[in-house]
Motif scaffolding. Structure first.
Motif, PDB file in Angstrom:
ATOM      1  N   GLN A   1     -13.596   2.546  -3.055  1.00 37.42           N
ATOM      2  CA  GLN A   1     -12.579   1.546  -3.372  1.00 37.42           C
ATOM      3  C   GLN A   1     -12.975   0.801  -4.629  1.00 37.42           C
ATOM      4  O   GLN A   1     -14.165   0.596  -4.898  1.00 37.42           O
ATOM      5  CB  GLN A   1     -12.413   0.566  -2.214  1.00 37.42           C
ATOM      6  CG  GLN A   1     -11.931   1.239  -0.955  1.00 37.42           C
ATOM      7  CD  GLN A   1     -11.806   0.283   0.209  1.00 37.42           C
ATOM      8  OE1 GLN A   1     -12.403  -0.788   0.225  1.00 37.42           O
ATOM      9  NE2 GLN A   1     -11.027   0.666   1.196  1.00 37.42           N
TER      10      GLN A   1
ATOM     11  N   SER B   1     -11.215  -2.332  -7.559  1.00 35.94           N
ATOM     12  CA  SER B   1     -10.139  -3.267  -7.898  1.00 35.94           C
ATOM     13  C   SER B   1     -10.196  -3.563  -9.390  1.00 35.94           C
ATOM     14  O   SER B   1     -11.276  -3.565  -9.986  1.00 35.94           O
ATOM     15  CB  SER B   1     -10.291  -4.577  -7.120  1.00 35.94           C
ATOM     16  OG  SER B   1     -10.182  -4.340  -5.731  1.00 35.94           O
TER      17      SER B   1
ATOM     18  N   GLU C   1       0.845  -1.199   0.000  1.00 39.32           N
ATOM     19  CA  GLU C   1       0.000   0.000   0.000  1.00 39.32           C
ATOM     20  C   GLU C   1       0.878   1.246   0.000  1.00 39.32           C
ATOM     21  O   GLU C   1       1.842   1.346   0.762  1.00 39.32           O
ATOM     22  CB  GLU C   1      -0.895   0.005   1.242  1.00 39.32           C
ATOM     23  CG  GLU C   1      -1.826   1.196   1.350  1.00 39.32           C
ATOM     24  CD  GLU C   1      -3.066   1.082   0.484  1.00 39.32           C
ATOM     25  OE1 GLU C   1      -3.661   2.128   0.178  1.00 39.32           O
ATOM     26  OE2 GLU C   1      -3.448  -0.046   0.108  1.00 39.32           O
TER      27      GLU C   1
ATOM     28  N   THR D   1      -5.359   9.552  -3.380  1.00 39.63           N
ATOM     29  CA  THR D   1      -5.451   8.202  -3.922  1.00 39.63           C
ATOM     30  C   THR D   1      -4.327   7.360  -3.349  1.00 39.63           C
ATOM     31  O   THR D   1      -3.196   7.824  -3.204  1.00 39.63           O
ATOM     32  CB  THR D   1      -5.323   8.221  -5.461  1.00 39.63           C
ATOM     33  OG1 THR D   1      -6.251   9.154  -5.995  1.00 39.63           O
ATOM     34  CG2 THR D   1      -5.593   6.862  -6.049  1.00 39.63           C
ATOM     35  N   SER D   2      -4.637   6.114  -3.045  1.00 40.98           N
ATOM     36  CA  SER D   2      -3.619   5.147  -2.629  1.00 40.98           C
ATOM     37  C   SER D   2      -3.951   3.814  -3.278  1.00 40.98           C
ATOM     38  O   SER D   2      -5.055   3.607  -3.779  1.00 40.98           O
ATOM     39  CB  SER D   2      -3.572   5.003  -1.106  1.00 40.98           C
ATOM     40  OG  SER D   2      -4.802   4.472  -0.622  1.00 40.98           O
ATOM     41  N   GLY D   3      -2.963   2.918  -3.278  1.00 42.78           N
ATOM     42  CA  GLY D   3      -3.220   1.612  -3.868  1.00 42.78           C
ATOM     43  C   GLY D   3      -2.211   0.567  -3.461  1.00 42.78           C
ATOM     44  O   GLY D   3      -1.146   0.889  -2.934  1.00 42.78           O
TER      45      GLY D   3
ATOM     46  N   HIS E   1      -5.801  -2.785  -5.963  1.00 43.56           N
ATOM     47  CA  HIS E   1      -6.854  -2.330  -5.063  1.00 43.56           C
ATOM     48  C   HIS E   1      -6.580  -0.848  -4.827  1.00 43.56           C
ATOM     49  O   HIS E   1      -5.555  -0.492  -4.244  1.00 43.56           O
ATOM     50  CB  HIS E   1      -6.822  -3.104  -3.748  1.00 43.56           C
ATOM     51  CG  HIS E   1      -6.854  -4.584  -3.950  1.00 43.56           C
ATOM     52  ND1 HIS E   1      -8.012  -5.274  -4.238  1.00 43.56           N
ATOM     53  CD2 HIS E   1      -5.864  -5.500  -3.925  1.00 43.56           C
ATOM     54  CE1 HIS E   1      -7.726  -6.559  -4.370  1.00 43.56           C
ATOM     55  NE2 HIS E   1      -6.433  -6.721  -4.196  1.00 43.56           N
ATOM     56  N   ILE E   2      -7.477   0.001  -5.297  1.00 41.98           N
ATOM     57  CA  ILE E   2      -7.254   1.442  -5.271  1.00 41.98           C
ATOM     58  C   ILE E   2      -8.326   2.101  -4.416  1.00 41.98           C
ATOM     59  O   ILE E   2      -9.510   1.741  -4.492  1.00 41.98           O
ATOM     60  CB  ILE E   2      -7.270   2.013  -6.705  1.00 41.98           C
ATOM     61  CG1 ILE E   2      -6.191   1.311  -7.538  1.00 41.98           C
ATOM     62  CG2 ILE E   2      -7.059   3.525  -6.690  1.00 41.98           C
ATOM     63  CD1 ILE E   2      -6.247   1.615  -9.008  1.00 41.98           C
ATOM     64  N   THR E   3      -7.885   3.059  -3.599  1.00 42.29           N
ATOM     65  CA  THR E   3      -8.803   3.804  -2.733  1.00 42.29           C
ATOM     66  C   THR E   3      -8.722   5.287  -3.065  1.00 42.29           C
ATOM     67  O   THR E   3      -7.627   5.846  -3.145  1.00 42.29           O
ATOM     68  CB  THR E   3      -8.450   3.580  -1.249  1.00 42.29           C
ATOM     69  OG1 THR E   3      -8.471   2.173  -0.969  1.00 42.29           O
ATOM     70  CG2 THR E   3      -9.438   4.289  -0.339  1.00 42.29           C
ATOM     71  N   TYR E   4      -9.879   5.878  -3.271  1.00 47.97           N
ATOM     72  CA  TYR E   4     -10.003   7.315  -3.533  1.00 47.97           C
ATOM     73  C   TYR E   4     -10.689   7.935  -2.318  1.00 47.97           C
ATOM     74  O   TYR E   4     -11.695   7.416  -1.838  1.00 47.97           O
ATOM     75  CB  TYR E   4     -10.857   7.569  -4.775  1.00 47.97           C
ATOM     76  CG  TYR E   4     -10.321   6.907  -6.016  1.00 47.97           C
ATOM     77  CD1 TYR E   4      -9.401   7.566  -6.827  1.00 47.97           C
ATOM     78  CD2 TYR E   4     -10.715   5.626  -6.389  1.00 47.97           C
ATOM     79  CE1 TYR E   4      -8.892   6.970  -7.976  1.00 47.97           C
ATOM     80  CE2 TYR E   4     -10.222   5.020  -7.525  1.00 47.97           C
ATOM     81  CZ  TYR E   4      -9.310   5.694  -8.311  1.00 47.97           C
ATOM     82  OH  TYR E   4      -8.817   5.096  -9.440  1.00 47.97           O
ATOM     83  N   ARG E   5     -10.136   9.060  -1.819  1.00 49.01           N
ATOM     84  CA  ARG E   5     -10.696   9.721  -0.634  1.00 49.01           C
ATOM     85  C   ARG E   5     -10.890  11.213  -0.902  1.00 49.01           C
ATOM     86  O   ARG E   5     -10.116  11.828  -1.621  1.00 49.01           O
ATOM     87  CB  ARG E   5      -9.763   9.539   0.556  1.00 49.01           C
ATOM     88  CG  ARG E   5      -9.603   8.115   1.009  1.00 49.01           C
ATOM     89  CD  ARG E   5      -8.605   8.021   2.178  1.00 49.01           C
ATOM     90  NE  ARG E   5      -8.350   6.636   2.520  1.00 49.01           N
ATOM     91  CZ  ARG E   5      -7.416   5.881   1.954  1.00 49.01           C
ATOM     92  NH1 ARG E   5      -6.623   6.378   1.024  1.00 49.01           N
ATOM     93  NH2 ARG E   5      -7.255   4.629   2.319  1.00 49.01           N
TER      94      ARG E   5
ATOM     95  N   GLU F   1     -15.075   7.905   0.749  1.00 47.00           N
ATOM     96  CA  GLU F   1     -14.037   6.941   0.360  1.00 47.00           C
ATOM     97  C   GLU F   1     -14.663   5.952  -0.608  1.00 47.00           C
ATOM     98  O   GLU F   1     -15.748   5.424  -0.345  1.00 47.00           O
ATOM     99  CB  GLU F   1     -13.482   6.205   1.582  1.00 47.00           C
ATOM    100  CG  GLU F   1     -12.438   5.179   1.222  1.00 47.00           C
ATOM    101  CD  GLU F   1     -11.822   4.513   2.438  1.00 47.00           C
ATOM    102  OE1 GLU F   1     -11.092   5.199   3.168  1.00 47.00           O
ATOM    103  OE2 GLU F   1     -12.101   3.310   2.637  1.00 47.00           O
TER     104      GLU F   1
END
Length: 149
Positions: free
Chosen positions: A111, A113, A65, A80-82, A95-99, A109
């Motif tokens: 998520q 994939s 991550e 963004t993180s992944g 697996h990507i998360t947008y906040r 948030e």
């Protein structure tokens, strides 16, 4: 490549002056990627460029991550993180998360994939040359292909 075009009902021009494939070739399986490069080789004008960015990872592996960045727009901050996990012999599952944050609190948030077919610069060079494009590596992650004149 061709399945995606058919499902989107896209009509591309028969002749291309240039083409870009930026941050997207991993969405195509190896056969689809070769199909894209072959289509470019057929449609590009003589000497016409195809610029391809190659994104990591270049092999199937766990990607820890990581924060990918953030930007502030008005009072909101978007980040963004992944991370990625092996998903088969030639792919990882991202697996990507947008906040969205504002005033020190998280508002939203989301998520998602998706599968990513791993490949490196050497793979892109070989695939482009296999369809008759002349290649030049422009850095760690950019390949320029040109239709031969």
């Amino acid at each position: 490549w061709s399945k995606a075009l058919q499902s989107a009902d896209v009509q591309l021009p028969q002749v291309w002056g240039a083409a870009l494939a930026l941050a997207m070739t991993g969405h195509l399986d190896p056969a689809e990627r070769r199909g894209l490069f072959g289509e470019a080789a057929r449609r590009l004008v003589p000497g016409g460029p195809l610029l391809v960015s190659v994104q990591p990872p270049a092999r199937v592996e766990v990607v820890a991550e990581a924060e990918w960045g953030s930007v502030q727009v008005g009072t909101h901050t978007y980040s963004t993180s992944g991370r990625a996990d092996p998903d088969g012999p030639d792919s990882v599952l991202w697996h990507i998360t947008y906040r969205v944050h504002a005033e020190g609190r998280q508002l939203r948030e989301v998520q998602m994939s998706h599968r990513w077919y791993v490949h490196g610069v050497a793979d892109v060079v070989a695939e482009m040359e296999d369809v008759g494009l002349e290649t030049e590596v422009l850095g760690d992650d950019l390949v320029l292909g040109r239709r031969q004149t």
